[in-house]
Design a protein around this motif. Structure first.
Motif, mmCIF file in Angstrom:
data_model
loop_
_atom_site.group_PDB
_atom_site.id
_atom_site.type_symbol
_atom_site.label_atom_id
_atom_site.label_comp_id
_atom_site.label_asym_id
_atom_site.label_seq_id
_atom_site.Cartn_x
_atom_site.Cartn_y
_atom_site.Cartn_z
ATOM 1 N N SER A 272 78.694 140.203 112.602
ATOM 2 C CA SER A 272 79.544 141.172 113.293
ATOM 3 C C SER A 272 80.855 140.493 113.644
ATOM 4 C CB SER A 272 78.872 141.670 114.573
ATOM 5 O OG SER A 272 77.689 142.391 114.283
ATOM 6 N N SER A 290 78.408 140.360 125.614
ATOM 7 C CA SER A 290 77.435 141.452 125.529
ATOM 8 C C SER A 290 77.026 141.719 124.085
ATOM 9 C CB SER A 290 78.007 142.722 126.170
ATOM 10 O OG SER A 290 79.099 143.232 125.418
ATOM 11 N N GLN A 291 77.967 141.568 123.145
ATOM 12 C CA GLN A 291 77.634 141.737 121.733
ATOM 13 C C GLN A 291 76.660 140.661 121.270
ATOM 14 O OE1 GLN A 291 78.831 144.135 119.261
ATOM 15 N NE2 GLN A 291 79.241 145.240 121.157
ATOM 16 N N ILE A 294 73.043 141.371 122.303
ATOM 17 C CA ILE A 294 72.274 142.454 121.675
ATOM 18 C C ILE A 294 71.242 141.836 120.748
ATOM 19 C CG2 ILE A 294 72.364 144.447 120.129
ATOM 20 C CD1 ILE A 294 75.223 144.931 121.123
#
Length: 386
Positions: A272, A290-291, A294
């Motif tokens: 990502s 926060s990414q 995940i």
């Protein structure tokens, strides 16, 4: 014949499939997923066969190939007749007949075509153009001359079916003759041995394969690793959070069934690239963290099957100087010694408004192979201009 799995306490059926005799001694081939509860919980479940005349005969587990979803059972009373397995070649387009008992109805014959082995597949299967339905698992797929060339195993609907090549059933018979299993401990030991051998062969294959890369902004990042991976891309726009995320996910699409809630053999990886839009450095740092937090999809398992993930974090620099945050997580399989599920991640740390996150998920690997595969995967993350 129909293969039924019975709950010993209630004497009710818990699973149904199909099987067929392969020798005069009473050995029967079916799928592992049909009889898995007997392997894991023989104190609670038993197997039985319903013959064409309606009589019920006990079945014992004599062996299995968990990697290719096959089981070898033995009738308490042999039939006196059997089918012949044929591992020989077959021309594409040859008519086949799949036999089974779908949906607990009646003995059914499905006509279809042989379409060769699945291309780019991690574990070998035959593509059968015909309707295989629940309950037909473990039944034979035969040519017009009566040769069994495959065993029903799965379907994707719309006349897209899959067969286990008969050569794996031949090998299973030979395995049983060399090393018969007689108790639950031997069954778990056999499963552990098969899974350790499979993951080691897969790791060897991936370590020898070239890992190509893409350019994303300032980075080189993993792309193609082997022809059995299929990749999908997605672009997410978080307008309210003012960011864009470019994502690619690659997976093998071939897991190993252990129980309805427990699988292994998983291999997939993803990346990502996250870019902020007018965020402050602090806001982007929060978004980026926060990414990274995940969690990727990990293999299905229950608390009875695996322990909790234990993770370690380190901050490193690649040989070209690119700073990364590494996260390495493992959880152990409780009844299969030496096997772990691994989640291996990295995040670039050189920019304040964008970053690259890579993840590798491995289901059922040894510790050493998790480390070796993780090093190769994360080693492909570099600056693009150095």
């Amino acid at each position: 014949m129909q293969v039924r799995i019975m709950d010993k306490r209630s004497n009710n059926r818990t699973a149904l499939g199909t099987g067929f005799a392969v020798d005069d001694a009473g050995h029967v081939i079916s799928n592992f997923h049909v009889i898995s509860e007997v392997v894991w919980h023989p104190e609670s479940f038993r197997a039985e066969a319903v013959r064409a005349n309606g009589s019920v005969v006990p079945l014992a587990v004599s062996g299995f190939d968990v990697v290719h979803d096959l089981s070898l059972l033995k009738l308490a009373t042999p039939l006196g007749t059997h089918l012949t397995l044929d591992a020989g070649p077959l021309d594409k387009g040859t008519t086949l007949y799949s036999f089974g008992i779908p949906l607990d109805l009646d003995f059914t014959i499905v006509r279809g075509l042989y379409n060769g082995l699945l291309p780019k597949s991690l574990r070998e299967q035959i593509h059968f153009t015909g309707a295989i339905n629940p309950g037909m698992s473990g039944g034979p797929a035969m040519t017009e001359t009566g040769r069994v060339i495959g065993i029903n195993v799965a379907t994707s609907g719309n006349d897209v079916g899959f067969l286990v090549p008969a050569r794996y059933a031949v090998a299973l018979l030979q395995q049983q003759a060399r090393a018969p299993i007689n108790n639950a401990a031997q069954m778990l030991k056999l499963m552990d041995t098969q899974l350790l051998a499979e993951q080691n062969a897969l790791a060897t294959r991936l370590l020898a394969a070239p890992l190509t890369t893409d350019t994303l902004d300032r980075y080189r990042t993993p792309r193609d690793w082997s022809d059995f991976f299929r990749c999908w891309s997605n672009e997410e726009h978080g307008e309210e959070k003012r960011y864009t995320a470019l994502t690619m996910v690659c997976g093998s699409q071939s897991n190993i069934f252990l129980t309805e809630d427990y699988e292994t053999g998983t291999v997939h990886y993803s990346r990502s690239y996250v870019q902020g839009k007018g965020l402050s450095d602090l806001q982007f740092a929060h978004l980026y963290g926060s990414q990274l937090g995940i969690g990727p999809r990990v293999p299905d398992a229950t608390r009875e099957d695996v322990g909790n993930f234990a993770c370690s974090t380190s901050f490193v620099r690649q040989p070209d100087g690119l700073p990364l945050k590494h996260v390495f997580c493992l959880r152990a399989h409780r009844k299969l010694p030496g096997l772990f599920d691994a989640v291996i991640m990295s995040a670039t740390l050189d920019q304040t408004q964008s970053g690259l996150i890579n993840r590798l998920v491995l289901g059922g690997v040894s510790y050493d192979n998790a480390v070796r595969l993780g090093r190769k995967f994360l080693g492909a993350v570099t600056w693009s201009n150095r």
